[in-house]
Scaffold this active site. Sequence first.
Site, PDB file in Angstrom:
ATOM      1  N   HIS A   1      -6.419  -7.466   0.422  1.00 23.71           N
ATOM      2  CA  HIS A   1      -6.636  -6.123  -0.192  1.00 23.71           C
ATOM      3  C   HIS A   1      -5.937  -5.863  -1.413  1.00 23.71           C
ATOM      4  O   HIS A   1      -4.951  -6.489  -1.740  1.00 23.71           O
ATOM      5  CB  HIS A   1      -5.838  -5.268   1.147  1.00 23.71           C
ATOM      6  CG  HIS A   1      -6.119  -5.514   2.415  1.00 23.71           C
ATOM      7  ND1 HIS A   1      -6.067  -6.236   3.304  1.00 23.71           N
ATOM      8  CD2 HIS A   1      -7.399  -4.798   3.153  1.00 23.71           C
ATOM      9  CE1 HIS A   1      -6.595  -6.241   4.348  1.00 23.71           C
ATOM     10  NE2 HIS A   1      -7.510  -5.284   4.272  1.00 23.71           N
TER      11      HIS A   1
ATOM     12  N   TYR B   1      -3.238 -11.438   9.567  1.00 27.18           N
ATOM     13  CA  TYR B   1      -3.494 -10.729  11.065  1.00 27.18           C
ATOM     14  C   TYR B   1      -3.777 -11.611  12.042  1.00 27.18           C
ATOM     15  O   TYR B   1      -3.982 -11.314  13.328  1.00 27.18           O
ATOM     16  CB  TYR B   1      -4.522  -9.284  10.859  1.00 27.18           C
ATOM     17  CG  TYR B   1      -3.738  -8.368   9.770  1.00 27.18           C
ATOM     18  CD1 TYR B   1      -2.682  -7.724   9.939  1.00 27.18           C
ATOM     19  CD2 TYR B   1      -4.419  -8.541   8.511  1.00 27.18           C
ATOM     20  CE1 TYR B   1      -2.179  -7.052   9.176  1.00 27.18           C
ATOM     21  CE2 TYR B   1      -3.965  -7.575   7.570  1.00 27.18           C
ATOM     22  CZ  TYR B   1      -2.690  -6.904   7.823  1.00 27.18           C
ATOM     23  OH  TYR B   1      -2.038  -6.115   6.734  1.00 27.18           O
TER      24      TYR B   1
ATOM     25  N   HIS C   1       0.850  -1.313  -0.171  1.00 28.60           N
ATOM     26  CA  HIS C   1      -0.048  -0.138  -0.010  1.00 28.60           C
ATOM     27  C   HIS C   1       0.869   1.163  -0.020  1.00 28.60           C
ATOM     28  O   HIS C   1       0.261   2.433  -0.052  1.00 28.60           O
ATOM     29  CB  HIS C   1      -0.818  -0.092   1.082  1.00 28.60           C
ATOM     30  CG  HIS C   1      -1.834  -0.967   1.201  1.00 28.60           C
ATOM     31  ND1 HIS C   1      -2.882  -1.330   0.045  1.00 28.60           N
ATOM     32  CD2 HIS C   1      -2.276  -2.057   2.165  1.00 28.60           C
ATOM     33  CE1 HIS C   1      -3.538  -2.541   0.482  1.00 28.60           C
ATOM     34  NE2 HIS C   1      -3.398  -2.750   1.777  1.00 28.60           N
TER      35      HIS C   1
ATOM     36  N   GLY D   1      -2.126   2.352   4.742  1.00 35.85           N
ATOM     37  CA  GLY D   1      -2.377   0.918   5.096  1.00 35.85           C
ATOM     38  C   GLY D   1      -1.397   0.210   5.723  1.00 35.85           C
ATOM     39  O   GLY D   1      -0.824  -1.155   5.341  1.00 35.85           O
TER      40      GLY D   1
ATOM     41  N   ASP E   1      -4.234 -12.878   4.529  1.00 30.90           N
ATOM     42  CA  ASP E   1      -5.251 -12.380   5.219  1.00 30.90           C
ATOM     43  C   ASP E   1      -6.518 -12.778   4.572  1.00 30.90           C
ATOM     44  O   ASP E   1      -7.655 -12.081   4.933  1.00 30.90           O
ATOM     45  CB  ASP E   1      -5.227 -10.793   5.301  1.00 30.90           C
ATOM     46  CG  ASP E   1      -4.805 -10.196   4.210  1.00 30.90           C
ATOM     47  OD1 ASP E   1      -4.401 -10.438   2.958  1.00 30.90           O
ATOM     48  OD2 ASP E   1      -4.502  -8.833   4.317  1.00 30.90           O
TER      49      ASP E   1
HETATM   50 ZN   LIG Z   1      -3.992  -7.349   3.246  1.00 30.96          ZN
END
Ligand SMILES: [Zn+2]
Length: 384
Positions: A172, A303, A134, A142, A259
């Site tokens: 993401h 995470y 990011h 991010g 993630d």
């Molecule tokens: Zn991510």
Amino acid sequence: MKCSAGFVFSENTLNYHFHEDHPLNQKRVMLTKELLEAANLLPSQSIISPRMATEEEIALFHDIAYIQAVKKAGKSQLLESEALQFGLGTEDTPIFSNMHEAASYVVGGTLTAVDAVMQNQTMHALHLGGGLHHGFKRKAAGFCIYNDGAVAIKYLREKYDLRVLYVDTDAHHGDGVQWGFYDDPNVCTLSIHETGRYLFPGTGNVNERGIKQGHGYTFNLPLDAFTEDDSFISVYDSAIKEVAEFFRPDIIVTQNGADAHCYDPLTHLCSTMKTFEYIPKIAHEIAHDYCGGKWVALGGGGYDMWRVVPRAWGQLWNVMQEGQHLTGKLPSSWLKQWSEEAPTTLPEYWQDDKEIVSIPRKEEITEKNKKLLQSMLKYTKKIM
Ligand SMILES: [Zn+2]
Ligand SMILES: [Zn+2]
């Protein structure tokens, strides 16, 4: 197939640390390394010590003014208003002491992986501390300060003149890398992520296709929330194979955020370990089919650092060195070492129990993702 693979690691990775309550915790890299060592899968001769990236190298992608701001922020010499203009000091990307140095090590680790592959030290190289996709040219976002993947791609372009395929399977959107090469026909980006309708950063639509000379070299698959293994694997498989055949890269750089797992607290995808066994296998095939084996793999998001990340990244490493994923029980010494500190019960097997996911709208989601894939793939047939 047995391949030579390098594992870039140093304790310096742990210095990239915002604060105790921040979701990004690089201890997951160490947990992965120790899991692999406990399973006798990471011989010490495979470990490569990273160097720190120079300012000149970071400036291949980032603006000098931004680098100066990061340096000052890390020494508490930057006004809050000025910091915010560079995305520093936000809730996601707070300022911490010596953040420039810590982030320079992240970039250096990824450049070390690139050099190991390009200088034929190893065929594949992994840097789990990297994949901070990011980061923008002049803005942090991010959890990402410097975008190590983007710096490495610039480095590959300028130093080695290679055509680079970047494949990002983080939940993401890989926005920093995409926008960084949006007009470049020698860098093809493919990002498979949860739709930005409900999730940061909101971009990554199928109609983001690149501009100018780079038009036609950006690919996005924004999957529906609650996508599970079978659908993820099926669209990933077609997407990466067709895009690789369309682009014919000289090297592949993968971002392997973990993630998309159903346990992940920040996203809404529903993969299990099955997806994380499959992702690197196909990337590995592509590396050998098109790139003479040249493959640099990076970490990324992830995470649930106890139950998910060490196993997902452990599988990635094993595919890089053995071509195979692992099955059976996790080493009991590792479980014993960490079970007390872990706030949840650690899984005992490399695979997840099937029961952990049950998706009511599975068919509808699968159908939606399939349609999305078709609309993305039509762009690999011709360049408009
Ligand atoms: Zn991510
Ligand atoms: Zn290989």
